[in-house]
Design a protein around this motif. Structure first.
Motif, short mmCIF file in Angstrom:
data_model
loop_
_atom_site.label_atom_id
_atom_site.label_comp_id
_atom_site.label_asym_id
_atom_site.label_seq_id
_atom_site.Cartn_x
_atom_site.Cartn_y
_atom_site.Cartn_z
N TRP A 94 0.83 -1.21 0.00
CA TRP A 94 0.00 0.00 0.00
C TRP A 94 0.87 1.26 0.00
CZ3 TRP A 94 -0.40 3.33 4.43
CH2 TRP A 94 -1.28 4.41 4.24
N ILE A 95 1.92 1.26 0.81
CA ILE A 95 2.82 2.41 0.86
C ILE A 95 3.49 2.64 -0.49
CG2 ILE A 95 4.99 3.28 1.83
CD1 ILE A 95 4.22 1.97 4.47
N GLU A 96 4.00 1.56 -1.09
CA GLU A 96 4.71 1.69 -2.36
C GLU A 96 3.79 2.18 -3.47
OE1 GLU A 96 7.85 1.55 -2.64
OE2 GLU A 96 8.38 0.61 -0.73
N MET A 97 2.59 1.65 -3.53
CA MET A 97 1.65 2.11 -4.56
C MET A 97 1.24 3.56 -4.30
SD MET A 97 1.18 -0.13 -6.94
CE MET A 97 -0.35 0.42 -7.71
N GLY A 98 1.15 3.95 -3.04
CA GLY A 98 0.80 5.32 -2.71
C GLY A 98 1.84 6.32 -3.16
N ARG A 99 3.08 5.88 -3.24
CA ARG A 99 4.16 6.78 -3.65
C ARG A 99 4.07 7.17 -5.12
NH1 ARG A 99 8.94 3.60 -0.31
NH2 ARG A 99 8.62 4.69 1.68
N ILE A 100 3.45 6.32 -5.93
CA ILE A 100 3.37 6.63 -7.36
C ILE A 100 1.99 7.11 -7.78
CG2 ILE A 100 5.18 4.95 -7.91
CD1 ILE A 100 2.90 3.11 -8.98
N ALA A 101 1.01 7.01 -6.87
CA ALA A 101 -0.36 7.39 -7.22
C ALA A 101 -0.59 8.87 -6.93
CB ALA A 101 -1.36 6.55 -6.44
N ALA A 102 -1.35 9.52 -7.78
CA ALA A 102 -1.76 10.90 -7.52
C ALA A 102 -2.74 10.90 -6.35
CB ALA A 102 -2.41 11.49 -8.77
N PRO A 103 -2.83 11.98 -5.61
CA PRO A 103 -3.78 12.05 -4.48
C PRO A 103 -5.20 11.71 -4.94
CG PRO A 103 -2.29 13.93 -4.44
CD PRO A 103 -2.03 13.22 -5.73
N GLY A 104 -5.82 10.82 -4.18
CA GLY A 104 -7.20 10.45 -4.48
C GLY A 104 -7.37 9.47 -5.62
N LYS A 105 -6.27 8.84 -6.08
CA LYS A 105 -6.34 7.98 -7.26
C LYS A 105 -6.01 6.51 -6.98
CE LYS A 105 -7.22 11.16 -10.47
NZ LYS A 105 -8.38 11.10 -11.39
N LEU A 106 -5.89 6.12 -5.71
CA LEU A 106 -5.48 4.76 -5.40
C LEU A 106 -6.54 4.04 -4.57
CD1 LEU A 106 -3.39 2.41 -5.20
CD2 LEU A 106 -2.46 3.58 -3.18
N THR A 107 -6.85 2.80 -4.99
CA THR A 107 -7.70 1.89 -4.21
C THR A 107 -6.92 0.62 -3.93
OG1 THR A 107 -9.75 2.70 -5.22
CG2 THR A 107 -9.83 0.53 -4.19
N VAL A 108 -6.90 0.19 -2.67
CA VAL A 108 -6.24 -1.06 -2.29
C VAL A 108 -7.27 -1.94 -1.60
CG1 VAL A 108 -4.47 -2.12 -0.85
CG2 VAL A 108 -3.99 0.03 -2.01
N LEU A 109 -7.37 -3.19 -2.05
CA LEU A 109 -8.25 -4.17 -1.41
C LEU A 109 -7.42 -5.41 -1.10
CD1 LEU A 109 -11.85 -5.21 -2.37
CD2 LEU A 109 -10.17 -6.91 -1.71
N ALA A 110 -7.39 -5.78 0.18
CA ALA A 110 -6.68 -6.99 0.61
C ALA A 110 -7.69 -7.99 1.14
CB ALA A 110 -5.65 -6.64 1.68
N TRP A 111 -7.71 -9.19 0.57
CA TRP A 111 -8.64 -10.24 1.00
C TRP A 111 -7.86 -11.38 1.65
CZ3 TRP A 111 -9.89 -15.01 -2.14
CH2 TRP A 111 -10.88 -15.78 -1.50
N VAL A 112 -8.41 -11.88 2.75
CA VAL A 112 -7.84 -13.05 3.41
C VAL A 112 -8.43 -14.29 2.74
CG1 VAL A 112 -7.50 -14.24 5.60
CG2 VAL A 112 -7.67 -11.73 5.55
N GLU A 113 -7.62 -14.98 1.98
CA GLU A 113 -8.10 -16.05 1.09
C GLU A 113 -8.93 -17.10 1.83
OE1 GLU A 113 -6.37 -19.04 -2.41
OE2 GLU A 113 -5.07 -17.52 -1.49
#
Length: 403
Positions: free
Chosen positions: A350-369
């Motif tokens: 989540w942190i790494e993707m946030g570094r390249i995403a513009a503000p308000g442009k990132l969605t992260v969904l983590a599912w416990v399989e």
């Protein structure tokens, strides 16, 4: 030679794309001090096998520096010119071996107490470069917990503090809906290397609509590369000079063709990326969880994907380092320890993707399989909240994802 003496012929040994880029930006390269110019050349020399966004970013940096007023550029470069250089550094063929020069320069700066001044001056230089336009909407899907006890309430707690904990997810449809969400988001953007599925075990089957456009890679798929790197590690351990620094430098020097990377990918860009996952990664050669986390990290840093699906599966149990290198194919798996790894890795992803995403442009969904538990983080979620409502993955994304 000093940078101001560079000529077009200086780059005759570079690959075609790299040579053309260096000649195009020759005027800027000539103005850079020796403490900086080889760092740019190290990136330029590899351009033929780098992702398109890496090429675009380097061009943006060079063009932005070249566009600065002369007096401002001179002021920014002055502290870097003032760094005292060792005579032996100047004897290195820094044009054709820039990476070697950069490594030895770093050691010199540390040993002479100049490293802080170098870092401060470098930060000032790059701070003068404006951000690139970034309007991409990014989606990161993360799957953890295969085979582990997922009953504890604190699961994915670190990531959950940033968004909403979903306790009523329908597990029977979650896998298929995650794949459909990946495909739906990926079809919005046709750019090469923009969509990735990385799996620590036997991968799921991607929808047919994205099989040609998305890059899919798994830990088992890259076993030939991984085993050859482990053989190199074993040979280093067998010498009397084995240490962490030698291991790192020797592995970093391995070229993709030395590992027969063409056996796992025909694309030279992917050959290089896959090779470096094992020659530069930490623990990727031994643990599947480390492989997925490092791949996600490097993708965010280098390929800057718009869509990514990362699936963590059980890794082998911890043993002694030498034992794991000499006997890497342990059948003893550790689902519980793997889940702990994956929980922390999901937060890092989540942190790494946030570094390249513009503000308000990132969605992260983590599912416990296999469970009813998931976490979502997006501009539409409230930090540290809980929902016990029955919901499908599709409904959760419809409610909280940025589109």
């Amino acid at each position: 030679m000093t940078p101001d003496q560079l000529q077009p012929s200086s780059f005759d040994r570079y690959p075609p794309l790299a040579r053309g880029f260096a000649v195009e930006h020759l005027a800027l390269l000539r103005q850079l001090p020796l403490t900086v110019c080889p760092s740019f050349l190290a990136q330029i020399a590899d351009l033929d096998t780098r992702f398109p966004i890496e090429r675009k970013t380097l061009a943006w940096q060079c063009d932005s520096l070249a566009a600065l007023p002369q007096e401002k550029r001179d002021a920014l470069l002055a502290p870097l010119r003032a760094i005292a250089m060792a005579p032996e550094l100047e004897k290195i063929d820094w044009v054709n071996s820039p990476a070697v020069f950069v490594e030895r320069l770093s050691a010199h700066l540390w040993s002479t107490g100049q490293i802080n001044g170098f870092h401060d001056a470098s930060r000032e230089l790059f701070a003068a470069i404006p951000d690139q336009p970034n309007e991409a909407t990014r989606l990161a899907l993360i799957v953890v917990g295969q085979g582990a006890n997922t009953s504890r309430a604190s699961i994915l707690s670190k990531l959950a503090r940033k968004g909403v904990r979903l306790n009523g997810v329908n597990p029977s449809t979650a896998q298929q809906q995650l794949l459909e969400a990946f495909a739906k988001h990926a079809t919005k953007e046709k750019e090469a290397y923009a969509h990735w599925y990385v799996d620590g075990g036997q991968p799921w089957v991607l929808p047919e609509s994205v099989r040609a456009s998305a890059v899919q890679v798994s830990y088992p798929q890259l076993a030939p590369l991984r085993k050859r790197v482990l053989e190199r590690m074993q040979s280093i351990l067998n010498t009397n000079q084995a240490n962490a620094e030698k291991m790192r430098s020797d592995l970093a020097a391995i070229a993709p063709n030395e590992l027969l990377s063409g056996q796992v990918a025909s694309d030279p860009i992917l050959q290089r990326f896959y090779t470096e996952l094992f020659t530069s990664g930490s623990g990727t050669q031994i643990f599947s969880t480390s492989f997925v986390q490092w791949a996600g990290r490097e993708l965010a840093r280098r390929a800057q994907p718009h869509t990514v699906l990362l699936r963590y599966t059980p890794r082998q149990r911890h043993r002694g380092f030498n034992e794991m290198v000499s006997d890497p194919e342990s059948k003893s798996l550790d689902p519980e320890g793997s889940l702990v790894d994956a929980e922390m890795d999901a937060y890092y992803n989540w942190i790494e993707m946030g570094r390249i995403a513009a503000p308000g442009k990132l969605t992260v969904l983590a599912w416990v399989e296999g469970s009813s538990k998931a976490v979502m983080v997006s501009p539409k979620t409230k930090p540290n909240t809980i929902s016990n409502q029955a919901v499908t993955i599709e409904q959760a994304l419809a409610s909280f994802a940025v589109v």
